[in-house]
Design a protein around this motif. Structure first.
Motif, PDB file in Angstrom:
ATOM      1  N   GLY A 200       0.822  -1.205   0.000  1.00 40.21           N
ATOM      2  CA  GLY A 200       0.000   0.000   0.000  1.00 40.21           C
ATOM      3  C   GLY A 200       0.854   1.252   0.000  1.00 40.21           C
ATOM      4  O   GLY A 200       1.740   1.407   0.837  1.00 40.21           O
ATOM      5  N   MET A 201       0.596   2.128  -0.976  1.00 44.32           N
ATOM      6  CA  MET A 201       1.288   3.406  -1.120  1.00 44.32           C
ATOM      7  C   MET A 201       0.206   4.500  -1.167  1.00 44.32           C
ATOM      8  O   MET A 201      -0.956   4.233  -0.926  1.00 44.32           O
ATOM      9  CB  MET A 201       2.145   3.385  -2.398  1.00 44.32           C
ATOM     10  CG  MET A 201       3.075   2.182  -2.384  1.00 44.32           C
ATOM     11  SD  MET A 201       4.071   1.784  -3.853  1.00 44.32           S
ATOM     12  CE  MET A 201       4.343   3.295  -4.703  1.00 44.32           C
ATOM     13  N   SER A 202       0.604   5.732  -1.468  1.00 50.16           N
ATOM     14  CA  SER A 202      -0.370   6.833  -1.406  1.00 50.16           C
ATOM     15  C   SER A 202      -1.643   6.534  -2.204  1.00 50.16           C
ATOM     16  O   SER A 202      -2.753   6.821  -1.764  1.00 50.16           O
ATOM     17  CB  SER A 202       0.257   8.123  -1.938  1.00 50.16           C
ATOM     18  OG  SER A 202       1.312   8.519  -1.098  1.00 50.16           O
ATOM     19  N   GLY A 219       4.568   8.327   0.705  1.00 50.71           N
ATOM     20  CA  GLY A 219       5.309   9.563   0.485  1.00 50.71           C
ATOM     21  C   GLY A 219       4.420  10.685  -0.017  1.00 50.71           C
ATOM     22  O   GLY A 219       4.178  11.683   0.667  1.00 50.71           O
ATOM     23  N   THR A 220       3.901  10.514  -1.224  1.00 50.24           N
ATOM     24  CA  THR A 220       3.169  11.579  -1.917  1.00 50.24           C
ATOM     25  C   THR A 220       1.996  12.138  -1.114  1.00 50.24           C
ATOM     26  O   THR A 220       1.760  13.356  -1.133  1.00 50.24           O
ATOM     27  CB  THR A 220       2.667  11.042  -3.281  1.00 50.24           C
ATOM     28  OG1 THR A 220       3.783  10.491  -3.975  1.00 50.24           O
ATOM     29  CG2 THR A 220       2.045  12.141  -4.117  1.00 50.24           C
ATOM     30  N   ALA A 221       1.278  11.293  -0.406  1.00 48.16           N
ATOM     31  CA  ALA A 221       0.111  11.775   0.350  1.00 48.16           C
ATOM     32  C   ALA A 221       0.531  12.723   1.480  1.00 48.16           C
ATOM     33  O   ALA A 221      -0.289  13.493   1.982  1.00 48.16           O
ATOM     34  CB  ALA A 221      -0.678  10.593   0.921  1.00 48.16           C
ATOM     35  N   GLU A 232      10.457   5.000  -8.099  1.00 45.80           N
ATOM     36  CA  GLU A 232      10.350   3.623  -7.662  1.00 45.80           C
ATOM     37  C   GLU A 232      11.616   2.816  -7.878  1.00 45.80           C
ATOM     38  O   GLU A 232      12.224   2.849  -8.927  1.00 45.80           O
ATOM     39  CB  GLU A 232       9.234   2.940  -8.469  1.00 45.80           C
ATOM     40  CG  GLU A 232       8.038   2.690  -7.605  1.00 45.80           C
ATOM     41  CD  GLU A 232       6.978   1.958  -8.373  1.00 45.80           C
ATOM     42  OE1 GLU A 232       7.310   1.108  -9.190  1.00 45.80           O
ATOM     43  OE2 GLU A 232       5.801   2.278  -8.146  1.00 45.80           O
ATOM     44  N   GLU A 233      11.982   2.091  -6.851  1.00 45.26           N
ATOM     45  CA  GLU A 233      12.797   0.913  -7.024  1.00 45.26           C
ATOM     46  C   GLU A 233      14.195   1.131  -7.550  1.00 45.26           C
ATOM     47  O   GLU A 233      14.857   0.189  -7.924  1.00 45.26           O
ATOM     48  CB  GLU A 233      12.105  -0.080  -7.982  1.00 45.26           C
ATOM     49  CG  GLU A 233      10.739  -0.439  -7.505  1.00 45.26           C
ATOM     50  CD  GLU A 233      10.347  -1.830  -7.897  1.00 45.26           C
ATOM     51  OE1 GLU A 233      10.507  -2.702  -7.052  1.00 45.26           O
ATOM     52  OE2 GLU A 233       9.922  -2.058  -9.035  1.00 45.26           O
ATOM     53  N   GLU A 234      14.632   2.365  -7.659  1.00 47.30           N
ATOM     54  CA  GLU A 234      16.020   2.545  -8.060  1.00 47.30           C
ATOM     55  C   GLU A 234      16.902   2.480  -6.826  1.00 47.30           C
ATOM     56  O   GLU A 234      16.432   2.440  -5.726  1.00 47.30           O
ATOM     57  CB  GLU A 234      16.195   3.910  -8.683  1.00 47.30           C
ATOM     58  CG  GLU A 234      15.737   3.953 -10.093  1.00 47.30           C
ATOM     59  CD  GLU A 234      15.979   5.334 -10.629  1.00 47.30           C
ATOM     60  OE1 GLU A 234      17.089   5.847 -10.404  1.00 47.30           O
ATOM     61  OE2 GLU A 234      15.070   5.887 -11.237  1.00 47.30           O
TER      62      GLU A 234
END
Ligand SMILES: *Cc1c(COP(=O)(O)O)cnc(C)c1O
Length: 235
Positions: A200-202, A219-221, A232-234
């Protein structure tokens, strides 16, 4: 203008409400505040209103902020793809590594943890959706992979992590549900200590809560849109 503090508190309130509707207790759901590309001062702001876990996807950026914020009792989580040549630094810096996405990485972390005299807590990342752009153990190999990682010295497998494809939140449901099912299966493995379901992300955290997430990565929320390029994912 709404402050970061308010964003965080509003998010926590929404999580509590969503959890309650789903018949869950809001306080059993943790938030890893994803602080990639935000300043250390912004991290301080959310700390002041109760955030304790922060997630970074790059080792170097995390190390820098960790030293700038060494006066705060924060828990640092690695959520991004980790190169094998950075395992030593990762073991030094992170209390939980969410992104153990391949067996050779787990093996390298096990060696580094033993050298450091630490039991490194980790999550196994599973590529539930099967998207080529995503890291993680393929679903079909995941249970065997979890067993193999559990057998390594120096590591403690605390749970599973996945990233759903970006899109309509409702589309994420079947991926979260599948990870939850795998989690239940993995908990049956003798000696299992799995308690954490990081999903679960923003965009899709409400659905993740309904499907049993115990740790959200957001993060974004809280901080608003940042540079999507290295979202993502770097590492
Ligand atoms: C950036 C990132 C998040 C947070 O995503 P938001 O949409 O900003 O909430 C969560 N997990 C991983 C692995 C990420 O890279």
């Amino acid at each position: 203008m709404i402050s970061l503090e308010e964003n965080y508190l509003n998010l926590r309130a929404d999580i509590a409400q969503t959890a309650e509707k789903a018949g869950r207790a809001g306080d059993e759901i943790g938030v890893v505040v994803v602080t990639k590309q935000v300043t250390s001062e912004a991290v301080r702001s959310v700390y002041r209103v109760g955030a304790t876990m922060v997630g970074e996807n790059r080792v170097q950026e995390a190390l820098r902020k960790r030293s700038e914020l060494s006066d705060l009792p924060l828990e640092w989580h690695l959520i991004g793809h980790l190169q094998t040549n950075k395992v030593k630094q990762a073991v030094e810096a992170f209390s939980l590594i969410h992104s153990v996405d391949r067996l050779p990485l787990a093996e390298a972390l096990a060696v580094a943890a033993q050298k450091a005299g630490k039991v490194q807590e980790i999550l196994v990342q599973v590529n539930v959706s099967g998207e080529a752009s995503k890291f993680g153990l393929p679903l079909a190999e995941a249970l065997d992979g979890i067993r193999a990682v559990m057998a390594l010295p120096g590591l403690s497998v605390k749970g599973l992590m996945t990233i759903a494809p970006y899109g309509e939140p409702e589309e994420a449901r079947r991926h979260f549900r599948r990870l939850r099912e795998l989690f239940e299966e993995a908990r049956e493995i003798p000696g299992s200590e799995l308690t954490v379901l990081s999903m679960g992300m923003s965009n899709d955290y409400r659905v993740a809560i309904e499907e049993g997430a115990t740790l959200l990565r957001i993060g974004t929320a809280i901080f608003g849109e940042r540079n999507k390029q290295n979202l993502e994912e770097e590492c």
